[in-house]
Scaffold this active site. Structure first.
Site, PDB file in Angstrom:
ATOM      1  N   ASP A 223      -2.510   2.199  -4.243  1.00  0.00           N
ATOM      2  CA  ASP A 223      -3.735   2.310  -3.468  1.00  0.00           C
ATOM      3  C   ASP A 223      -4.707   1.202  -3.878  1.00  0.00           C
ATOM      4  O   ASP A 223      -4.518   0.514  -4.883  1.00  0.00           O
ATOM      5  CB  ASP A 223      -4.374   3.677  -3.672  1.00  0.00           C
ATOM      6  CG  ASP A 223      -3.521   4.797  -3.078  1.00  0.00           C
ATOM      7  OD1 ASP A 223      -2.867   4.538  -2.048  1.00  0.00           O
ATOM      8  OD2 ASP A 223      -3.516   5.904  -3.638  1.00  0.00           O
TER       9      ASP A 223
ATOM     10  N   HIS B 226       0.813  -1.214   0.000  1.00  0.00           N
ATOM     11  CA  HIS B 226       0.000   0.000   0.000  1.00  0.00           C
ATOM     12  C   HIS B 226       0.847   1.265   0.000  1.00  0.00           C
ATOM     13  O   HIS B 226       0.339   2.373  -0.234  1.00  0.00           O
ATOM     14  CB  HIS B 226      -0.938   0.009   1.215  1.00  0.00           C
ATOM     15  CG  HIS B 226      -2.279   0.605   0.940  1.00  0.00           C
ATOM     16  ND1 HIS B 226      -2.447   1.781   0.241  1.00  0.00           N
ATOM     17  CD2 HIS B 226      -3.529   0.196   1.258  1.00  0.00           C
ATOM     18  CE1 HIS B 226      -3.723   2.066   0.157  1.00  0.00           C
ATOM     19  NE2 HIS B 226      -4.418   1.122   0.762  1.00  0.00           N
TER      20      HIS B 226
END
Length: 412
Positions: A389, A385
């Site tokens: 995203d 992450h």
């Protein structure tokens, strides 16, 4: 003058190795090419062969010692000869000795009756078979080789039937636990297992991992695969067109469309790669390796199948070079054979993504108002992450599933 035996360099990226087992002892006579010692690096385990004929006059490294490439391990010379002081600083392994390092097999003359010789240094056996025999405590002289020139294969070890009276007792130790003494088995963590432990711990500690899951309808793909496989067999092709080769192609096409997934987080910098170097995780008896398909974007489904097949064979026979297991930009790991559906694969650092493949599932779904039996493939995408995203990662996974659901596009 005594000949030094030094820590070899099994591949360009190897910097050190761990002594797993000495196959000889001081005063043993050896011939050039005889296996001397089993060495494990962070990725592979190989036997080192004698660089010269003579007598083992001294062994300077112990089992479990981890030493840099070029460090002296032993001396070969004449009986009674004293070795000269070895090198203090590690050096690159001489090309001559590196060529004598065996990554494929341990061989000498077998007995004429086809039974392996009683001296373990004169047995034709692959490293994988030898490792399996050791783990099962099977004497090598009890094995009969069915491979070329009587070579003992892994299958020979698996087919060995031990007399009931010879079954080894498990090695246990009585230790206190919560105030109660229990018998436990203790296994030192070293070699490949240690490298895996360190890499996986580092992966979880130094990245922000999240897993998305989706299933792909691969009913049509399975029909295409079956037809293509039959066509190749008729043409006499030796390449097996597996489902993995289609999955690899779908992943490669999707990585080209979503370059952010073909990235790595290195020292606060996101590295995005123009080429796809696809890692295919392969399970071994003693751990896990990830051979790499370099420039996979240039290969067809058939080309990927051939590359995967060759690398899988080399992995099973412990013939992979470290250069073949380094440099991947994205990895595929498959647990389908175990019956697992979805799971959370751990990133192969420093990569930003890894795709887990589960076991095929059959479901009845409604299509145009009619129930139909369809086959679905579970997909589990873990991503970093810090790099990606959730929305772009989900779009990548959606494209992988779409490619698998439209298999003819992958053949164009």
């Amino acid at each position: 003058m005594a000949q030094e035996v030094v820590m070899p360099k099994f591949g360009m990226s190897m910097e050190e190795g761990t002594i797993v087992e000495w196959l000889v002892k001081p005063d043993d006579e050896v011939k050039k090419g005889d296996p001397l010692v089993t060495i494990s690096s962070d990725k592979i385990t190989n036997d080192l062969e004698a660089p010269a004929s003579g007598v083992i006059i001294e062994v300077t490294a112990n089992v479990d010692d981890t030493l840099p490439v070029g460090k002296t391990l032993a001396y070969i010379g004449e009986k009674g000869e004293k070795p000269e002081p070895g090198r203090e600083e590690p050096q690159e392994e001489p090309q001559a000795q590196q060529a004598q390092s065996s990554s494929t097999q341990t061989e000498e003359e077998p007995k004429t009756n086809g039974r392996a010789a009683s001296d373990s240094r004169h047995i034709k056996i692959s490293p994988a078979a030898k490792k399996l025999a050791k783990s099962k405590n099977i004497p090598l002289e009890e094995l009969t080789g069915t491979g070329p020139q009587g070579r003992i294969t892994k299958q020979d070890v698996e087919n060995y039937e031990r007399p009931a009276s010879e079954e080894p007792a498990p090695q246990t130790e009585i230790v206190p636990y919560a105030g109660i003494e229990e018998a436990v088995t203790k296994t030192p963590v070293r070699g490949m297992r240690k490298a895996i432990a360190e890499n996986m711990h580092q992966s979880l500690q130094q990245s922000a991992q999240l897993t998305l899951m989706k299933k792909a309808d691969v009913t049509d793909l399975l029909h295409v695969q079956k037809q293509a496989k039959q066509s190749l067999e008729k043409d006499g092709e030796t390449v097996t067109l597996t489902l993995t080769s289609f999955i690899a192609k779908a992943v490669v096409k999707s990585l080209q469309a979503h370059s952010h997934m073909n990235s790595a987080y290195i020292e606060d910098t996101i590295h995005t790669y123009p080429h796809v170097h696809l890692g295919i995780a392969a399970s071994l008896d003693n751990g896990l390796v990830v051979p790499v398909l370099f420039h996979a974007e240039h290969q067809s489904v058939l080309g990927l199948a051939e590359s995967i097949q060759k690398l899988a064979e080399k992995a099973r026979e412990n013939r992979l070079d470290t250069s073949e297991m380094s440099g991947s930009t994205f990895t595929i790991t498959n647990l389908g054979a175990t019956g697992i559906e979805y799971f959370t694969p751990i990133l192969n650092p420093p990569e930003a993504g890894i795709l887990g493949i589960g076991s095929l599932q059959e479901e009845v779904v409604m299509i145009e108002g009619q129930p139909q039996a369809r086959r679905f493939l579970p997909l589990s995408l873990t991503f970093d992450h810090r790099v990606i995203d959730g929305d772009p990662a989900s779009r990548f996974l959606k494209d992988v599933a779409s490619a698998l659901e439209q298999p003819y596009q992958m053949l164009l």
